[in-house]
Scaffold this motif. Sequence first.
Motif, PDB file in Angstrom:
ATOM      1  N   VAL A 117       1.095  -1.110   0.020  1.00 30.77           N
ATOM      2  CA  VAL A 117      -0.055   0.000  -0.112  1.00 30.77           C
ATOM      3  C   VAL A 117       1.100   1.425   0.030  1.00 30.77           C
ATOM      4  CG1 VAL A 117      -1.896   1.273   1.207  1.00 30.77           C
ATOM      5  CG2 VAL A 117      -1.743  -1.254   1.423  1.00 30.77           C
ATOM      6  N   PHE A 118       1.963   1.108   0.718  1.00 31.61           N
ATOM      7  CA  PHE A 118       3.052   2.267   0.577  1.00 31.61           C
ATOM      8  C   PHE A 118       3.383   2.668  -0.692  1.00 31.61           C
ATOM      9  CE2 PHE A 118       3.806   1.656   5.381  1.00 31.61           C
ATOM     10  CZ  PHE A 118       3.958   3.104   5.648  1.00 31.61           C
ATOM     11  N   VAL A 125       0.616   4.354  -2.836  1.00 33.04           N
ATOM     12  CA  VAL A 125       0.263   5.694  -2.295  1.00 33.04           C
ATOM     13  C   VAL A 125       1.466   6.709  -2.747  1.00 33.04           C
ATOM     14  CG1 VAL A 125      -0.251   7.125  -0.516  1.00 33.04           C
ATOM     15  CG2 VAL A 125      -1.085   5.008  -0.451  1.00 33.04           C
ATOM     16  N   GLU A 177       0.908   9.594  -5.540  1.00 35.64           N
ATOM     17  CA  GLU A 177       0.955  11.134  -5.164  1.00 35.64           C
ATOM     18  C   GLU A 177       2.205  11.510  -5.964  1.00 35.64           C
ATOM     19  OE1 GLU A 177      -0.010  13.170  -3.121  1.00 35.64           O
ATOM     20  OE2 GLU A 177      -1.597  11.895  -2.037  1.00 35.64           O
ATOM     21  N   SER A 186       1.153   0.830   9.770  1.00 36.53           N
ATOM     22  CA  SER A 186       0.098   0.865   8.736  1.00 36.53           C
ATOM     23  C   SER A 186       0.472   2.303   7.936  1.00 36.53           C
ATOM     24  CB  SER A 186      -1.364   0.884   9.241  1.00 36.53           C
ATOM     25  OG  SER A 186      -2.449   1.441   8.203  1.00 36.53           O
ATOM     26  N   VAL A 187      -0.010   2.365   6.543  1.00 38.32           N
ATOM     27  CA  VAL A 187       0.238   3.543   5.734  1.00 38.32           C
ATOM     28  C   VAL A 187      -1.072   4.487   6.336  1.00 38.32           C
ATOM     29  CG1 VAL A 187      -1.348   2.912   4.058  1.00 38.32           C
ATOM     30  CG2 VAL A 187       0.217   4.293   3.552  1.00 38.32           C
ATOM     31  N   TYR A 213      -0.315   7.524   8.564  1.00 32.35           N
ATOM     32  CA  TYR A 213       0.452   8.757   7.761  1.00 32.35           C
ATOM     33  C   TYR A 213      -0.573   9.386   6.793  1.00 32.35           C
ATOM     34  CZ  TYR A 213       3.932   6.244   9.947  1.00 32.35           C
ATOM     35  OH  TYR A 213       4.561   5.519  11.062  1.00 32.35           O
ATOM     36  N   VAL A 214      -1.575   8.439   5.978  1.00 31.29           N
ATOM     37  CA  VAL A 214      -2.746   9.184   5.436  1.00 31.29           C
ATOM     38  C   VAL A 214      -3.561  10.005   6.440  1.00 31.29           C
ATOM     39  CG1 VAL A 214      -4.693   8.834   4.452  1.00 31.29           C
ATOM     40  CG2 VAL A 214      -2.683   7.301   3.593  1.00 31.29           C
ATOM     41  N   LEU A 223      -4.494  11.861  -1.023  1.00 35.75           N
ATOM     42  CA  LEU A 223      -4.389  10.715  -0.126  1.00 35.75           C
ATOM     43  C   LEU A 223      -5.385   9.902   0.251  1.00 35.75           C
ATOM     44  CD1 LEU A 223      -1.986  12.420   2.572  1.00 35.75           C
ATOM     45  CD2 LEU A 223      -1.403  10.262   1.015  1.00 35.75           C
TER      46      LEU A 223
END
Lengths: 112, 244
Positions: A92-93, A96, A100, B26-27, B30-31, B181
């Motif tokens: 997922v990182f 994203v 972006e 977990s992302v 940061y989101v 995001l």
Amino acid sequence: MSGELHVYVLLVLVGFLPNEIWRMLGLVVARGIDEESEFFTWARAVAIAVLAGVIAKIIVLPPGTLAGVPLGIRLVAIACGFAAFLAVRRSVFAAVLTGEVVLTLGALAYGL
Amino acid sequence: MSIVPAASSPSATAMFFAGARAAWLSVMAYVLIGTYIGIAALAHDFGFSLWWLAASTVLVWAAPAQVILVSALGAGATPVETALAVGLSSVRLLPTVISLLPLIKRPGTRNRDLVLPAHLTAVSMWIEALRLLPALPRENRIPFANGLGLSFMLAAQVGGGIGYYLATSLPPLLSAALLFLTPMSFLISTTRNCRLLSDWLALAFGLVLGPLLAVWQVGLDLLWTGIVGGSVAYGIYRLREARK
């Protein structure tokens, strides 16, 4: 000072209460439901569909400054993010970050 | 990913911190920071204090509802109008809570032990809980969910603090990237959580119906997206299962 207190009263009455009622209703409804039940599977599908609707709405009809980035760039950025997710061990990182970067470069090229 | 040692039975405190650790890995943490930088900038523009914003994050804990609350009150909408708009935007919390709590409760679980996990339920927490909880023993799930949710709330508060002080100097490009995001991370995380055919179909139908109903200006567009998209997805899944 009464004005200061006023905004906190408003927060509870028109922010907290109309929002929290759905969570507490969910708590009551969930009481008789277990993970294996059909109702659970249906509720999960409804929750996913709402969330998908929210996601697509932000992309197609974006709020604020995101609306200044053309739809084409927003869609390409989402697609690149998704491709990165599939390419980089379902990360997922990575998705994203890629989305972006593509959005930012696209917006810069467009002149936002 | 192994979060819990298999043999021993860890304490509730240990499980709370395992949840907290999962949150920062977990992302979504940061989101949330990014999303709340944007919300704080908005709150600042409308003249709300940082304390008020922090209190709204604790009490409301739903980013879309907070955006509506800030913009509506800030723009001088009546309390009734504002409450209605907030309430409508939060209907999604109902199926979200219903599809989370059965994963964490046990036959003897008291209702009051479910109040905090229900309050902490938001999209970010729901997505990660659905992914991580099935691997945990059932008796560990409530403290884990609380640790996860409270850490996400902490991340939002950090973002709120940063955003409040950056508010006047946030360039449009950065604020556009922050707004992006949410759809990017939610789409990928939801895809990762899809298991049953009904999940996949609900995702596809929701993606199509959401913007379509909004463009056609159907009232309560997201509510209908959920009920129609979710029910049709479930129906097709049922038919396929029945034929097996």
